[in-house]
Design an enzyme around this catalytic site. Structure first.
Site, PDB file in Angstrom:
ATOM      1  N   ARG A  13      40.911  36.641  26.472  1.00 43.85           N
ATOM      2  CA  ARG A  13      41.032  35.316  27.362  1.00 43.85           C
ATOM      3  C   ARG A  13      40.403  35.519  28.684  1.00 43.85           C
ATOM      4  O   ARG A  13      38.973  35.050  28.942  1.00 43.85           O
ATOM      5  CB  ARG A  13      42.413  35.104  27.402  1.00 43.85           C
ATOM      6  N   GLU A 143      48.274  31.972  40.185  1.00 42.44           N
ATOM      7  CA  GLU A 143      47.003  31.974  40.503  1.00 42.44           C
ATOM      8  C   GLU A 143      46.731  32.088  41.928  1.00 42.44           C
ATOM      9  O   GLU A 143      47.367  31.321  42.786  1.00 42.44           O
ATOM     10  CB  GLU A 143      46.122  30.765  40.057  1.00 42.44           C
TER      11      GLU A 143
END
Length: 517
Positions: A13, A143
């Protein structure tokens, strides 16, 4: 009691964000099988939701295998706070775990969603509620968490407090831009843990300062982190992600209170496998998996090691804990034209590849062809053949039946070939600055008169198997552009020019799957 630390591998990923890389479903399936079944990683992140129909088909293949083999809850997919879209996509592919991407810094939250932490939590809550109702396990990525801790810690505190009230299993702390030092990691992980004691914490590092491995060890050392994220050979965007083998070995050797489930003897195989799948070579001087890690060149070092061995002691110029055999760095198996499917399958498994019957047959055919040409195939060569097989297009519309190239010292090369396109055969030839250039010139000249797409060549990288005393094969890794994006193909042959021609054959097939002449 030793504390267990999970290893989540994100090579398929986040590692796929390496510039110019895109993996085929067969390649992702092979890597996922190896990571879970042989290397024994705890979790594998294989995809991002909503990318493409091809990515969804890949997820279905991986989940089918994982379900049959008891790994379904260890396959993870990145999703987004988009209500039902990501959840439905993952669910339709058979996925059971969503890694929900949330904003770990105030700046990201404001710039991306134009809202504050309460608005973001509301958006997260809606997706989490729906995912849980659909039977998915939910983890959340924070994030840009590192810059959140540096510049907006109260935002991070409020976000974690809100997440702890939701049915979430893990909060994954991301040094997204690789900006932290290891002492900052220790401080910030301890703070994050104190703000919410409920959620399992993972650490997800990037290597922009070259500190991703050190930072991951620092996070684990706090005792507050239950998992680390890694990528084989450190592949990933910009300077890459935390390197798998370095982190695994570092935790095992320096953090004695921690326990891992990794089979260290498969680390070199993992590195080699991903180098072939990605086309990104491992530097020879890389720690653990680099070829130089198994060689001492300096004469005084070799002499010292020899004297040490004669006395029954460890080598003077290699730490005993870093014996290459520990990581699977001393494999040696022979193959040839007398090899059968069983020997191909067993040698492939030693290298980390689980092949189906059709793939074994294709690999065996190539091995026998080389044997008939008097080219012995060793374990160093086998991964190159496997990589070529896994990289082949699903549908073959173009074939190079014969090719002949002549080069001279002071003249231009002449390449002639017989090709087949959609059942019709053609003879082509042209001069060029080398045999492969001559072939491409001939191919372009032929294609101009027909409705055939020939991609633009961007980069050409021929390599030979490392570490052997001879080389049966050359692998030509070529990057192309077809007007829609960049892609890679592989060609394998004892001759460099012919390997390149085979890579071009694969590229023409990629570009003409649905194109009619």
């Amino acid at each position: 009691m030793r504390r267990y630390v999970e290893v989540m591998d994100t090579s398929l990923r986040d590692g796929e964000q390496t510039p110019g890389k895109s993996y085929k479903p067969k390649q992702k399936l092979a890597v996922a099988q190896f990571l879970l079944d042989q290397l024994k990683v705890d979790r594998v992140e294989v995809a991002s939701a909503l990318v493409s129909e091809g990515e969804l088909a890949m997820l279905k293949q991986v989940m089918l295998w994982a379900s049959v083999n008891g790994f379904a809850n260890r396959i993870e997919v990145l999703g987004f706070t988009d209500g039902h879209k990501s959840v439905d996509w993952i669910k339709s592919g058979g996925g059971q775990v969503i890694n929900l991407l949330c904003k770990g810094s105030l700046r990201h939250c404001e710039d991306t969603f134009g809202t504050d932490v309460l608005g973001h939590l509301e958006r997260i809550g809606q997706t989490v509620e729906y995912a849980v109702a659909q039977g998915l396990t939910v983890n959340v990525y924070l994030e840009d968490w590192s810059q959140g801790m540096l510049n907006s810690p109260e935002y991070v505190r409020s976000l974690l407090s809100g997440l702890a009230k939701m049915p979430i299993k893990r909060a994954m702390l991301c040094d997204t831009l690789g900006v932290l030092s290891y002492w900052q990691v220790e401080e910030f992980v301890n703070q994050a843990a104190s703000w919410q004691p409920k959620l399992i914490l993972d650490f997800h590092g990037h290597d922009d300062y070259g500190l991703a491995t050190a930072n991951s060890l620092a996070a684990v050392r706090t005792g507050k982190v239950g998992g680390v994220h890694v990528s084989i050979n450190g592949l990933g965007e910009r300077c890459g992600n935390t390197c798998q083998d370095e982190t695994v070995v570092g935790i095992a050797d320096f953090l004695s209170n921690c326990q891992l489930g990794i089979d260290e003897s498969k680390l070199v195989a993992a590195s080699r496998m991903m180098a072939l799948v990605s086309g990104v070579r491992v530097p020879a001087n890389k720690s653990i998996s680099g070829t130089n890690s198994r060689v001492n060149t300096a004469g005084v070092h070799a002499h010292g090691d020899e004297r040490g061995r004669k006395k029954g002691k460890a080598e003077l110029y290699r730490h005993p804990k870093l014996d290459p055999g520990r990581f699977g760095g001393q494999l040696s198996h022979s193959l040839g034209k007398l090899a059968g499917k069983a020997s191909v399958r067993s040698n492939a498994q030693l290298l980390g590849f689980i092949l189906n019957d059709d793939e074994v047959t294709a690999v065996l055919t190539r091995v026998k062809d080389l044997g008939d040409e008097g080219k012995p195939v060793t374990v160093a060569d086998l991964p190159y053949i496997i990589a070529e097989v896994l990289n082949r297009p699903e549908c073959i519309v173009f074939e190079v039946l014969e090719a002949d190239s002549h080069s001279t010292l002071r003249g231009r090369a002449l390449t002639s070939a017989k090709i087949r396109f959609r059942g019709r055969e053609y003879e082509i030839s042209a001069h060029g600055d080398g045999g492969f250039d001559g072939f491409m010139n001939a191919l372009h000249r032929w294609a101009r008169r027909r409705s055939v797409v020939i991609p633009k060549l961007l980069d050409w990288d021929p390599v030979i198997p490392p570490g052997g005393q001879h080389s049966a094969l050359v692998q030509a890794n070529i990057k192309w552009h077809n007007g829609q994006g960049d892609f890679d193909t592989i060609g394998v042959h004892p001759d460099q020019t012919m390997a390149s021609i085979l890579a071009a054959e694969a590229a023409v097939n990629v570009c003409n799957q649905n194109h009619h002449s």
